[in-house]
Each structure stands twice: as C-alpha cells, then as structure tokens.
Scaffold this motif. Structure first.
Motif, PDB file in Angstrom:
ATOM      1  N   GLN A 444       0.815  -1.213   0.000  1.00 36.06           N
ATOM      2  CA  GLN A 444       0.000   0.000   0.000  1.00 36.06           C
ATOM      3  C   GLN A 444       0.847   1.260   0.000  1.00 36.06           C
ATOM      4  OE1 GLN A 444      -3.211  -0.230  -0.470  1.00 36.06           O
ATOM      5  NE2 GLN A 444      -3.041  -2.447  -0.367  1.00 36.06           N
ATOM      6  N   ASN A 445       2.157   1.093   0.212  1.00 37.08           N
ATOM      7  CA  ASN A 445       3.012   2.276   0.309  1.00 37.08           C
ATOM      8  C   ASN A 445       3.452   2.763  -1.072  1.00 37.08           C
ATOM      9  OD1 ASN A 445       3.427   2.594   3.324  1.00 37.08           O
ATOM     10  ND2 ASN A 445       3.876   0.426   3.009  1.00 37.08           N
ATOM     11  N   ALA A 446       2.509   2.946  -1.942  1.00 42.55           N
ATOM     12  CA  ALA A 446       2.860   3.375  -3.294  1.00 42.55           C
ATOM     13  C   ALA A 446       2.045   4.615  -3.641  1.00 42.55           C
ATOM     14  CB  ALA A 446       2.568   2.259  -4.285  1.00 42.55           C
ATOM     15  N   ARG A 447       2.563   5.345  -4.615  1.00 38.06           N
ATOM     16  CA  ARG A 447       1.875   6.555  -5.048  1.00 38.06           C
ATOM     17  C   ARG A 447       0.484   6.198  -5.553  1.00 38.06           C
ATOM     18  NH1 ARG A 447       1.347  10.185  -9.394  1.00 38.06           N
ATOM     19  NH2 ARG A 447       1.992  12.321  -8.895  1.00 38.06           N
ATOM     20  N   GLY A 448      -0.504   6.955  -5.102  1.00 38.71           N
ATOM     21  CA  GLY A 448      -1.866   6.717  -5.556  1.00 38.71           C
ATOM     22  C   GLY A 448      -2.628   5.695  -4.729  1.00 38.71           C
ATOM     23  N   LYS A 449      -1.887   4.999  -3.830  1.00 40.55           N
ATOM     24  CA  LYS A 449      -2.567   4.041  -2.954  1.00 40.55           C
ATOM     25  C   LYS A 449      -2.998   4.765  -1.685  1.00 40.55           C
ATOM     26  CE  LYS A 449      -1.860   0.092  -5.103  1.00 40.55           C
ATOM     27  NZ  LYS A 449      -1.541  -1.276  -5.018  1.00 40.55           N
ATOM     28  N   SER A 450      -3.842   4.107  -0.924  1.00 39.10           N
ATOM     29  CA  SER A 450      -4.277   4.759   0.305  1.00 39.10           C
ATOM     30  C   SER A 450      -4.712   3.703   1.301  1.00 39.10           C
ATOM     31  CB  SER A 450      -5.445   5.692   0.023  1.00 39.10           C
ATOM     32  OG  SER A 450      -6.574   4.921  -0.291  1.00 39.10           O
ATOM     33  N   VAL A 451      -4.736   4.131   2.551  1.00 36.96           N
ATOM     34  CA  VAL A 451      -5.219   3.304   3.647  1.00 36.96           C
ATOM     35  C   VAL A 451      -6.227   4.195   4.365  1.00 36.96           C
ATOM     36  CG1 VAL A 451      -4.507   2.300   5.863  1.00 36.96           C
ATOM     37  CG2 VAL A 451      -3.081   1.968   3.839  1.00 36.96           C
ATOM     38  N   VAL A 452      -7.252   3.631   4.939  1.00 35.25           N
ATOM     39  CA  VAL A 452      -8.249   4.505   5.588  1.00 35.25           C
ATOM     40  C   VAL A 452      -7.602   5.352   6.669  1.00 35.25           C
ATOM     41  CG1 VAL A 452     -10.401   3.258   5.179  1.00 35.25           C
ATOM     42  CG2 VAL A 452      -9.023   2.712   7.195  1.00 35.25           C
ATOM     43  N   ALA A 453      -8.078   6.570   6.774  1.00 32.46           N
ATOM     44  CA  ALA A 453      -7.575   7.502   7.781  1.00 32.46           C
ATOM     45  C   ALA A 453      -8.021   7.057   9.172  1.00 32.46           C
ATOM     46  CB  ALA A 453      -8.125   8.903   7.496  1.00 32.46           C
ATOM     47  N   PRO A 454      -7.266   7.448  10.199  1.00 30.72           N
ATOM     48  CA  PRO A 454      -7.776   7.230  11.552  1.00 30.72           C
ATOM     49  C   PRO A 454      -9.128   7.918  11.699  1.00 30.72           C
ATOM     50  CG  PRO A 454      -5.859   8.702  11.546  1.00 30.72           C
ATOM     51  CD  PRO A 454      -5.966   8.115  10.182  1.00 30.72           C
ATOM     52  N   TYR A 455     -10.022   7.302  12.415  1.00 28.80           N
ATOM     53  CA  TYR A 455     -11.386   7.799  12.656  1.00 28.80           C
ATOM     54  C   TYR A 455     -12.306   7.631  11.455  1.00 28.80           C
ATOM     55  CZ  TYR A 455      -8.552  10.025  16.232  1.00 28.80           C
ATOM     56  OH  TYR A 455      -7.637  10.255  17.223  1.00 28.80           O
ATOM     57  N   SER A 456     -11.781   7.081  10.358  1.00 31.46           N
ATOM     58  CA  SER A 456     -12.651   6.855   9.201  1.00 31.46           C
ATOM     59  C   SER A 456     -13.666   5.770   9.533  1.00 31.46           C
ATOM     60  CB  SER A 456     -11.824   6.420   7.998  1.00 31.46           C
ATOM     61  OG  SER A 456     -12.674   6.002   6.940  1.00 31.46           O
ATOM     62  N   VAL A 457     -14.881   5.950   9.070  1.00 28.69           N
ATOM     63  CA  VAL A 457     -15.921   4.942   9.212  1.00 28.69           C
ATOM     64  C   VAL A 457     -15.673   3.868   8.159  1.00 28.69           C
ATOM     65  CG1 VAL A 457     -18.425   4.566   9.257  1.00 28.69           C
ATOM     66  CG2 VAL A 457     -17.489   6.803   9.875  1.00 28.69           C
ATOM     67  N   ARG A 458     -16.076   2.638   8.426  1.00 28.36           N
ATOM     68  CA  ARG A 458     -15.987   1.567   7.437  1.00 28.36           C
ATOM     69  C   ARG A 458     -17.391   1.106   7.050  1.00 28.36           C
ATOM     70  NH1 ARG A 458     -10.757  -0.421   6.928  1.00 28.36           N
ATOM     71  NH2 ARG A 458     -11.489  -0.700   4.794  1.00 28.36           N
ATOM     72  N   PRO A 459     -17.557   0.668   5.815  1.00 29.55           N
ATOM     73  CA  PRO A 459     -18.879   0.191   5.386  1.00 29.55           C
ATOM     74  C   PRO A 459     -19.123  -1.229   5.869  1.00 29.55           C
ATOM     75  CG  PRO A 459     -17.335   0.116   3.572  1.00 29.55           C
ATOM     76  CD  PRO A 459     -16.577   0.671   4.730  1.00 29.55           C
ATOM     77  N   LYS A 460     -19.080  -1.396   7.174  1.00 32.40           N
ATOM     78  CA  LYS A 460     -19.183  -2.720   7.784  1.00 32.40           C
ATOM     79  C   LYS A 460     -20.314  -2.694   8.794  1.00 32.40           C
ATOM     80  CE  LYS A 460     -15.502  -4.078   5.756  1.00 32.40           C
ATOM     81  NZ  LYS A 460     -15.476  -5.189   4.844  1.00 32.40           N
ATOM     82  N   PRO A 461     -20.896  -3.862   9.055  1.00 35.00           N
ATOM     83  CA  PRO A 461     -21.938  -3.892  10.080  1.00 35.00           C
ATOM     84  C   PRO A 461     -21.422  -3.302  11.388  1.00 35.00           C
ATOM     85  CG  PRO A 461     -21.846  -5.970   8.922  1.00 35.00           C
ATOM     86  CD  PRO A 461     -20.679  -5.165   8.441  1.00 35.00           C
ATOM     87  N   GLY A 462     -22.285  -2.599  12.089  1.00 38.01           N
ATOM     88  CA  GLY A 462     -21.883  -1.980  13.338  1.00 38.01           C
ATOM     89  C   GLY A 462     -21.335  -0.574  13.143  1.00 38.01           C
TER      90      GLY A 462
END
Ligand code: MN
Length: 531
Positions: A444-462
C-alpha cells in the motif's frame, strides 16, 4: 435480473469468487453459505431463471417454526456460486471467509413458476439438504425493500428449540443468539424521539451545523451552514446500516463531530472516493474524477499514469468532509503524501490483514512489527483498520520518495514474516497463502494508494471506525474491531486523547533505520561465509 450487479460489485482479479454466467439449465438447487464477513451472516440461494436468487440472513435459517428469520434480498449470483468456498480478500465486497453450510435441491410446493411466486412475494418450497429438510415458507414484508421472512413450516422435520451450529466459531454471533428478540425490539423503539425535518427546498433557511446535528434523528433534506458555506444535505433518514438502523444522517453527524480530529489527516491530501449511495448493503462505485464539486471543495488535477490525469478531491475542510458523506462516501482514504509535495509520503503503513485468525494473533504480529521497528530506531503507532486487521504507521519526514519508502517497507515486512513464520506472510496470492494467515501488506506504500484515515468509518456492520490504539491496549489483547464505532468514538477520543497525533508531528527519516537494517540482514550471511 441478471448478473450485472454481481459483476459490478466484484474485482475478479482480486476475489476468488467465480465470474460465472447465466445458465440455461435449471436444476432447482439451493445452497446456504456461512459468510464470516465483518459480521457473520448466512446467504441463502435458490436456483431459478438461470441464476441464484439470493438473500442474506443475519441469524441463519432455523428448523424451529417459531423462529422467523429476516432474509434480505441481495443481488443475483451465478449458479457457479453454489460451490464457492473461500476467502474474499480485504477491500473486496463481502471480504471474509465464505463456506457452504448446507446444500441440496428444492421443489416448489404450489405451482411451478418460481419467478412469478417470487414476484408475488410468497414462496413455498421443500428443501432436500443435509441439514435443512421439509417445507419452508418465504414471504416478502410490506415494509422496506427486499425484506423477507424465512420460516420453517410445521412438518415432521420441524424441531422446536433447534440451534444452528456454525462451521467456524464467531463469538459475536453466539453472544447475539443469547439475546432475546424482545430486547432488540425495545432498543429499536427507544431510538425514535425527536425528528428534525426542516423545509425541503434548499431555498429555505440554512441552520448552523452545530444546532442541526443536535437533533436526535435527522430526516429528509436540510441545509446547514458550516465554515461559512451552505451545504445541502439530502435523504438523511436513508438507512445505511440495515442491522443497526443507522442512517446517512448518523454518518454525516459522526463526521461533523470528529471533524476536528480527522481533518488533519485529510488536509492537503487527495482523497479516493468510494460511494455507497444506498448504504453498506447496496452497490458502490469508485469516483476518482470529480468535476462538479461545489466551490468550497478544492480539487487538484493529478497525473496517475502517463497521460492520464484525474481531478481528485482534496480533503481541506469540514465542508468537504460532510459533502462527501452526503454523496454516500463512507470511508476517508487519503493519499500518503500531500498535494504540496506529492512524491514524498509522510508515513509508512503496514497493513496486517488476517484470514481465519483470532484478533489476539493479529495483536501479536503488530507487537512484533513494533519491536522490529524499534530495533531500527523507529517509533510506530497503531490503529484498528475498522474492518478486520491492524495498521501500524511509522511517521516520516517527507524526504523519501515513494520508491524508497516502498522498498524499505518490503524489507521490514520480510523481517516480520521471519519473526512470525507460522502465521505471517508477504505472499500476495490468496491461493498460495495458508488458510490461517496474516498478510503483512506493504504494497500500500505506493503513489496513488491509500489506507483509511484514523477515525474513518468503514462500510461494515456496526458502523465500525478505524480506531487509534495505545500500544498497551494491543499488549492486553482484549480489544476487537467491533469495539469502536460511530457511536462511541468521540467519547473515546475525549477520554484517551488524540493517540495518533505523533503520526503528524513526529516525522522520522529512514537513514539510520536503513543502515541498521543492512546490518541486521547482512551479518548472518558474513558469519556463514566465514565458516
Ligand atoms: Mn454474504
């Protein structure tokens, strides 16, 4: 009908699921699949019209006629899916372990036209499976779209007090089973209190965001004033998390409340936008190019490949944060570098992505990653992914190129695997991985890639969020992904402080670490050469 939705939701270069096609034969087969996605559920599928009509059943079928089970329609699947078992990778639709729980054939009990009965909202059939037998009824509920009840009819196969047995353990599911349906109904009733429904047209008065979000329930369309701009929010009562009944309004409110904490990780960074216009159960699409953004949204044209530029949203302000949430963008995926210095990332991320592994084991690998980084004189910080795994961040001064950072990350990932050979892997191919594995994803450490930010919501149950952790919480191994949601994150930040702040303020360089890494990896070779 057809497989368009099925195909659109999946990236077949990543998921092992079959692409499949509409079949000409109709062999009246059925399957029940146990699906350990971020929340366990069962997929019930009946072969008809050349495809598998599919429902997601949160609690699974029951042989007890007194147990009516909610079954939510999902997209048609190809008949090839009858035999599908395997691991759907993180980031893909339905990520998690998928296995056959029961299979066999079915027979209609009234008439012959299954599709017509489906259309009419009432199906009666007999199942001939290994676990499920006898007559069953399915009826479509009046409320909501695509909601059905699956019920066992009373016959000699009915069994009161019957308990579903999982093929693979899931603590959350077993706990939930212990709760009565009644307590669930009560908590649902408690939710509806005060509703905020101002004028429908955006011509009306805009309300200050702070007071608009004080309403217990947000509904309809409202205009808010935020950061000196006016923002038109729509369909706030649309349910985004069907199990919990959380709405789009709840999502936007959460982002408003944590804006001051999440904003620093988004500011000046291109954001990758994935939109879920109908919530987490519906289809999503990636929107890279943004051409019709309101004036307060900053965009930047960035070359992603030679000759191909894209207008990215830059996460500069609260207005943008809320604007994106209103478009159904649940997650915030910032680049690792800023627009002002696009080629030099501010952090290295190790994405520990588990399959069939207890969360404690992910904690172990995270701790081992920290230890290796410590030996390389680097401080690291940790958060849950909000989905399944853990992210370990190393804050950087933006002085190294993406190529340098990626090369370094790869070497560290290899050390992590060396230290945890039985469970950790850098093997990208799912097929080549062991069934129980933690993928140390450094790619994921490549240009144009991303990892969710801290505090980001996920599209997951709950409605789980990516939660910064204290290392001592990881050491205790008591946490789970599901502990951190849009409902409790703000309180946690108020109590624990901004645990991730050093990631933005304590940038390090890799110079010393790379020297240490050379020493660590070369020494044994020299020694053996001498022998
Ligand atoms: Mn499923």
């Amino acid at each position: 009908m057809g497989l368009e939705t099925y195909h659109k939701k999946r990236d077949f270069s990543r998921t092992p699921e079959p692409r499949g096609k509409i079949s000409k034969a109709n062999r009246l087969r059925f399957v029940v699949q146990e699906h350990h996605a971020s929340k366990l559920h069962f997929d019930f599928r009946l072969e008809m019209g050349g495809v598998l009509k599919s429902w997601s059943i949160p609690r699974g079928p029951s042989l007890d006629p007194g147990e009516k089970r909610l079954a939510v329609e999902t997209e048609d699947h190809p008949v090839e899916y009858l035999k599908f078992e395997g691991h759907i990778p993180e980031g893909e639709y339905g990520a998690g372990e998928h296995m056959i729980w029961d299979e066999g054939s079915y027979k209609l009990l009234d008439g012959r036209d299954a599709l017509a009965q489906l259309e009419a909202g009432r199906l009666s059939f007999e199942l001939r499976g290994k676990k499920l037998h006898g007559a069953w009824n399915m009826v479509r509920l009046g409320r909501g779209e695509g909601q059905w009840l699956l019920m066992k009819a009373r016959d000699r196969f009915a069994e009161s007090g019957w308990k579903l047995e999982l093929r693979m353990p899931d603590e959350g599911f077993e706990k939930k089973e212990r709760k009565t349906t009644k307590s669930k109904e009560r908590s649902a009733a408690k939710k509806s209190v005060r509703t905020y429904t101002p004028e429908k047209k955006s011509k009306g008065k805009a309300v200050a965001a702070a007071s608009a979000f004080k309403a217990k329930t947000l509904a309809g369309d409202i205009d808010i004033k935020v950061g000196g701009d006016r923002l038109h929010l729509t369909n706030l009562d649309k349910v985004f998390w069907p199990d919990e009944g959380y709405t789009k309004g709840d999502l936007i409110r959460y982002y408003y409340e944590v804006s001051k904490y999440i904003q620093p990780y988004l500011k000046d960074r291109p954001l990758i936008m994935k939109r879920y216009p109908n919530g987490i159960g519906g289809s999503f699409f990636h929107q890279h190019d943004v051409n019709e953004a309101p004036p307060f949204v900053r965009t930047a044209e960035i070359d992603v490949e030679e000759g191909h530029a894209v207008d990215y949203i830059i996460g500069d302000n609260v207005q943008t944060l809320l604007y994106m949430a209103n478009l159904g963008a649940i997650e915030r995926h910032p680049w690792h570098s800023r627009v002002s210095d696009l080629n030099h990332p501010d952090w290295v991320v190790f994405d520990l992505d588990p399959s069939n592994v207890e969360f404690e084991e992910i904690c172990d690998v995270a701790l081992s990653t920290r230890e290796i980084l410590e030996r390389l004189s680097l401080k690291s910080y940790v958060k849950t992914s909000g989905s399944r795994g853990i992210h370990v961040y190393v804050p950087l001064k933006p002085v190294h190129t993406y190529e340098e950072v990626a090369a370094f990350a790869e070497r560290v990932a290899e050390l992590v695997v060396e230290a945890n050979p039985e469970i950790a892997t850098v093997e990208r191919s799912l097929k080549k991985r062991k069934r129980r594995a933690i993928y140390v994803d450094h790619m994921q450490n490549a240009r144009g890639k991303s990892v969710v930010a801290p505090y980001s919501v996920r599209p997951k149950p709950g409605a789980t969020v990516s939660a910064p952790l204290e290392w001592k919480e990881v050491e205790r191994r008591k946490i789970t992904i599901q502990d951190f949601t849009i409902k409790n994150m703000l309180r946690r930040i108020e109590r624990k402080g901004e645990l991730f702040k050093p990631v933005l303020t304590k940038g390090q360089t890799l110079d010393k670490a790379r020297k240490l890494l050379d020493e660590m990896t070369e020494k044994p070779k020299r020694r053996s050469a001498r022998v």
